[in-house]
Write a protein that holds these residues in place. Structure first.
Motif, mmCIF file in Angstrom:
data_model
loop_
_atom_site.group_PDB
_atom_site.id
_atom_site.type_symbol
_atom_site.label_atom_id
_atom_site.label_comp_id
_atom_site.label_asym_id
_atom_site.label_seq_id
_atom_site.Cartn_x
_atom_site.Cartn_y
_atom_site.Cartn_z
ATOM 1 N N LYS A 82 -14.813 1.437 -1.685
ATOM 2 C CA LYS A 82 -14.400 0.649 -2.757
ATOM 3 C C LYS A 82 -13.698 -0.676 -2.210
ATOM 4 O O LYS A 82 -13.625 -1.802 -2.770
ATOM 5 C CB LYS A 82 -13.206 1.488 -3.357
ATOM 6 C CG LYS A 82 -13.469 2.419 -4.445
ATOM 7 C CD LYS A 82 -12.575 2.706 -5.464
ATOM 8 C CE LYS A 82 -13.120 3.392 -6.776
ATOM 9 N NZ LYS A 82 -11.959 3.554 -7.986
ATOM 10 N N SER A 83 -13.515 -0.431 -0.791
ATOM 11 C CA SER A 83 -12.995 -1.705 0.132
ATOM 12 C C SER A 83 -14.048 -2.559 0.523
ATOM 13 O O SER A 83 -13.839 -3.732 1.057
ATOM 14 C CB SER A 83 -12.018 -1.276 1.244
ATOM 15 O OG SER A 83 -12.690 -0.625 2.012
ATOM 16 N N ARG A 134 -8.368 -6.046 -1.035
ATOM 17 C CA ARG A 134 -9.508 -5.732 -0.670
ATOM 18 C C ARG A 134 -9.264 -4.218 -0.366
ATOM 19 O O ARG A 134 -10.115 -3.123 -0.574
ATOM 20 C CB ARG A 134 -9.719 -6.425 0.553
ATOM 21 C CG ARG A 134 -11.130 -5.868 1.009
ATOM 22 C CD ARG A 134 -11.752 -6.857 2.266
ATOM 23 N NE ARG A 134 -10.786 -6.294 3.485
ATOM 24 C CZ ARG A 134 -9.739 -7.091 3.736
ATOM 25 N NH1 ARG A 134 -9.535 -8.325 3.483
ATOM 26 N NH2 ARG A 134 -9.018 -6.768 4.929
ATOM 27 N N ARG A 135 -8.170 -3.947 0.571
ATOM 28 C CA ARG A 135 -8.058 -2.454 1.295
ATOM 29 C C ARG A 135 -7.157 -1.715 0.679
ATOM 30 O O ARG A 135 -7.127 -0.443 0.581
ATOM 31 C CB ARG A 135 -7.988 -2.581 2.721
ATOM 32 C CG ARG A 135 -7.813 -1.414 3.484
ATOM 33 C CD ARG A 135 -7.944 -1.542 5.072
ATOM 34 N NE ARG A 135 -7.717 -0.478 5.819
ATOM 35 C CZ ARG A 135 -6.548 -0.123 6.441
ATOM 36 N NH1 ARG A 135 -5.742 -1.253 6.447
ATOM 37 N NH2 ARG A 135 -6.305 0.917 7.033
ATOM 38 N N GLN A 137 -5.746 -9.003 1.777
ATOM 39 C CA GLN A 137 -5.824 -7.934 2.425
ATOM 40 C C GLN A 137 -5.369 -6.630 1.228
ATOM 41 O O GLN A 137 -6.061 -5.506 1.559
ATOM 42 C CB GLN A 137 -5.095 -7.672 3.576
ATOM 43 C CG GLN A 137 -4.920 -6.537 4.289
ATOM 44 C CD GLN A 137 -4.071 -6.717 5.581
ATOM 45 O OE1 GLN A 137 -3.669 -7.727 5.926
ATOM 46 N NE2 GLN A 137 -3.628 -5.137 6.096
ATOM 47 N N ARG A 157 -5.591 -1.358 -2.374
ATOM 48 C CA ARG A 157 -5.889 -0.777 -3.703
ATOM 49 C C ARG A 157 -6.758 0.176 -3.429
ATOM 50 O O ARG A 157 -6.575 1.376 -4.116
ATOM 51 C CB ARG A 157 -6.433 -2.065 -4.778
ATOM 52 C CG ARG A 157 -5.227 -2.839 -5.302
ATOM 53 C CD ARG A 157 -6.099 -3.601 -6.253
ATOM 54 N NE ARG A 157 -5.119 -4.630 -6.849
ATOM 55 C CZ ARG A 157 -4.002 -4.395 -7.675
ATOM 56 N NH1 ARG A 157 -3.640 -3.357 -8.076
ATOM 57 N NH2 ARG A 157 -3.179 -5.453 -8.096
ATOM 58 N N ALA A 158 -7.746 -0.024 -2.547
ATOM 59 C CA ALA A 158 -8.782 1.024 -2.504
ATOM 60 C C ALA A 158 -8.040 2.176 -1.934
ATOM 61 O O ALA A 158 -8.384 3.757 -2.304
ATOM 62 C CB ALA A 158 -10.135 0.704 -1.687
ATOM 63 N N THR A 201 0.852 -1.158 0.047
ATOM 64 C CA THR A 201 0.077 -0.030 -0.069
ATOM 65 C C THR A 201 0.915 1.185 -0.088
ATOM 66 O O THR A 201 0.575 2.018 -0.637
ATOM 67 C CB THR A 201 -1.020 0.076 1.262
ATOM 68 O OG1 THR A 201 -1.745 -1.314 1.265
ATOM 69 C CG2 THR A 201 -1.801 1.229 1.265
ATOM 70 N N GLU A 216 -9.895 6.958 7.461
ATOM 71 C CA GLU A 216 -10.235 5.631 7.295
ATOM 72 C C GLU A 216 -10.254 4.793 8.760
ATOM 73 O O GLU A 216 -10.848 3.926 8.711
ATOM 74 C CB GLU A 216 -9.533 5.345 5.959
ATOM 75 C CG GLU A 216 -9.973 3.893 5.382
ATOM 76 C CD GLU A 216 -8.806 2.842 5.423
ATOM 77 O OE1 GLU A 216 -9.040 1.822 4.852
ATOM 78 O OE2 GLU A 216 -7.922 2.951 6.081
#
Length: 544
Positions: free
Chosen positions: A340-341, A207-208, A204, A210-211, A168, A526
């Motif tokens: 998005k996640s 799901r999270r 992980q 990339r968002a 990330t 977030e």
């Protein structure tokens, strides 16, 4: 009513004829702006291109860049077990020669070893936090952000959550802020990043991670755009495009006539001098499994350009005021990341959007306006405009959504930078539990908050002889009086916090940040929303 003869005389003398209503004035100015813009061909920046990421059990061919994240010398042999022994020995010698300490975000680039174009060693630090790991990834991403060659990350032995955070951070570090350059962006699309030995991190990250990367890029992009491209209406358009097709999202937008009918005199006073009509936008995301009890409301100041209005700012540095909408960008980006996640949360981003310009129709010092909750405000400085748009936005948010908690985010005052520098944003709240949860989220994400007082004495600085309160005070606590003013428009029992991010929202490039907008508060909020623990609705007694 002004007579026809009087109007004709005014025209003959070269004087401005005032439109009978502010709505008509807004429409006239909007038409004038549209005619001007029609003759200008704006350069639309290329979209941010994210490097593709794949996962593999074993290393492939030695090509491009090899990335080695390490916490200690002892990890090298294990993480680079498949490396040619001669190359491994050369890396070890280079690290020793450079006195490499494996500190968080420390980097060393080596060339000419084996088949790799270069080997990048990135320090994680001893017992690294998630922020350390993400920061290390960002440092690596910054090193490779102009490199189109493929890259390989050897992540064997890293815990899955650390590998996901490193990836990330890498994506965040690759961001480029040269949106409108016509040269220097010709290189091919970036090559694939292959992650070796960390397949458990795939879910992980997909799901999270990339968002968050995509949401941060959107936040930075819209904040970095000049005001001739991003203004209240186009901000709304870009938000609609970003959320198109995302499940669980609803968007509501109020235009000037709607806000006039609701009595939003404070917000409307800020934009009345501009040809760009103001907007109020609410984006709600309700994920599957979201708890009941009311949404979490994030309310952002969205001044798409701030000249100061009639209380004109100095010319030096005024260009940075294109980023005076960073609060609105960050709350919108936060909800984009969560949506998005597919996070199981109920959250709203409210963007109070206006352009603060001087003109014959602009608000003046000493004007008195009425906010949506009926409070009257004497305008002392038209450059204290952020609190004006937030006041009506906060009242409307509470009346419309009955949120369980409210956090407003704003590049509100220069005073907060004088107190805290650029490493911290200012936190103001009447509720102790709010301070605890927000500060924990800040520390976890590397966006720390420092709590500043909401002292009752600030109220007297905002006392007016002609209205309920003034929009700025005579006292020296500029950040505190600004926060106190905003708190006047939030119900006392509502868990509420104000984040003044003026000194932390943008600046020069660093080893982990691009120049321009940092996208500050997206990661913090977030995390805050994901970790939120409900607080009892009772009158806040803290704050000083």
């Amino acid at each position: 009513m002004r007579s026809v003869a009087a109007s004709a005389l005014a025209v003959a003398l070269g004087l401005a004829v005032l439109a009978p209503t502010s709505a008509e004035a807004q429409i006239r100015r909007q038409n004038q702006a549209s005619a001007t813009i029609a003759g200008v061909q704006s350069h639309i920046a290329a979209a941010q291109v994210n490097r593709p990421v794949t996962f593999a059990a074993q290393a492939g061919a030695e090509t491009g860049t090899l990335i080695l994240p390490l916490s200690s010398e002892g990890e090298l042999a294990a993480r680079a077990a498949s490396m040619d022994p001669a190359v491994l020995q050369s890396v070890q010698r280079a690290l020793t020669s450079a006195n490499f300490r494996y500190g968080a975000r420390q980097t060393l680039a080596l060339r000419g070893l084996g088949g790799w174009d270069r080997i990048v060693v990135v320090g994680l630090g001893a017992n690294p936090s998630m922020d350390d790991v993400q920061g290390a990834g960002a440092a690596a991403g910054r090193m490779l952000h102009t490199d189109s060659a493929p890259a390989t990350l050897w992540a064997g032995g890293l815990p899955a959550d650390q590998a996901a955070e490193f990836l990330t951070g890498f994506g965040l570090g690759e961001y480029r802020s040269d949106l409108h350059r016509t040269t220097g962006r010709e290189q091919a699309a970036p090559g694939v990043l292959t992650v070796v030995g960390a397949d458990a991190a795939r879910a992980q990250f997909e799901r999270r991670g990339r968002a968050l990367i995509e949401a941060m890029a959107w936040t930075r992009d819209i904040s970095n755009e000049p005001a001739n491209i991003v203004y209240p209406e186009s901000f709304v358009d870009r938000a609609r495009q970003a959320f198109a097709g995302v499940p669980g999202v609803t968007i509501e937008v109020l235009d000037v006539p709607q806000m006039e009918r609701l009595g939003m005199g404070a917000l409307l006073s800020v934009g009345q001098g501009s040809a760009r009509p103001s907007r109020l936008m609410a984006i709600r995301y309700r994920g599957q499994g979201a708890p009941e009890g009311g949404p979490i409301a994030l309310v952002g100041k969205g001044i798409t350009f701030d000249t100061g209005g009639i209380s004109l700012k100095p010319g030096a540095g005024m260009g940075n005021m294109k980023m005076d909408m960073s609060g609105a960008a960050s709350v919108t980006g936060t909800v984009l990341a969560l949506a998005k996640s597919g996070a199981p949360v109920d959250v709203i981003a409210v963007a109070a959007l206006a352009e603060n310009m001087p003109s014959s129709t602009a608000a003046r010092p000493a004007d008195v306006v009425t906010a949506m909750n009926g409070k009257t405000i004497e305008i002392i400085s038209t450059d204290a405009e952020g609190r004006m748009v937030l006041s009506d936005a906060l009242v409307w948010t509470e009346n419309t959504f009955n949120p369980s908690v409210v956090v407003d985010v704003a590049t509100l005052t220069g005073a907060v930078g004088g107190a805290l520098g650029s490493e911290y944003a200012g936190l103001f709240t009447r509720h102790e539990a709010m301070a605890d949860q927000l500060q924990r989220a800040g520390l976890a994400t590397g966006e720390p908050l420092w709590r500043l007082p909401l002292h009752p004495s600030y109220a007297r600085y905002l006392s007016s002889s002609i209205a309920d309160l003034r929009n700025t005070g005579d006292g020296g606590a500029g950040a505190g009086t600004g926060a106190w003013f905003i708190g006047e428009f939030v119900r006392p029992e509502t868990p509420w916090a104000h984040l003044d991010i003026a000194s932390a929202a943008y600046g020069g490039a660093s080893d982990v940040r691009p120049s321009g907008s940092y996208g500050y508060a997206v990661r913090l909020l977030e995390r805050f929303v994901l970790d939120w623990t409900p607080i009892a609705r009772e009158r806040g007694a803290g704050g000083y």
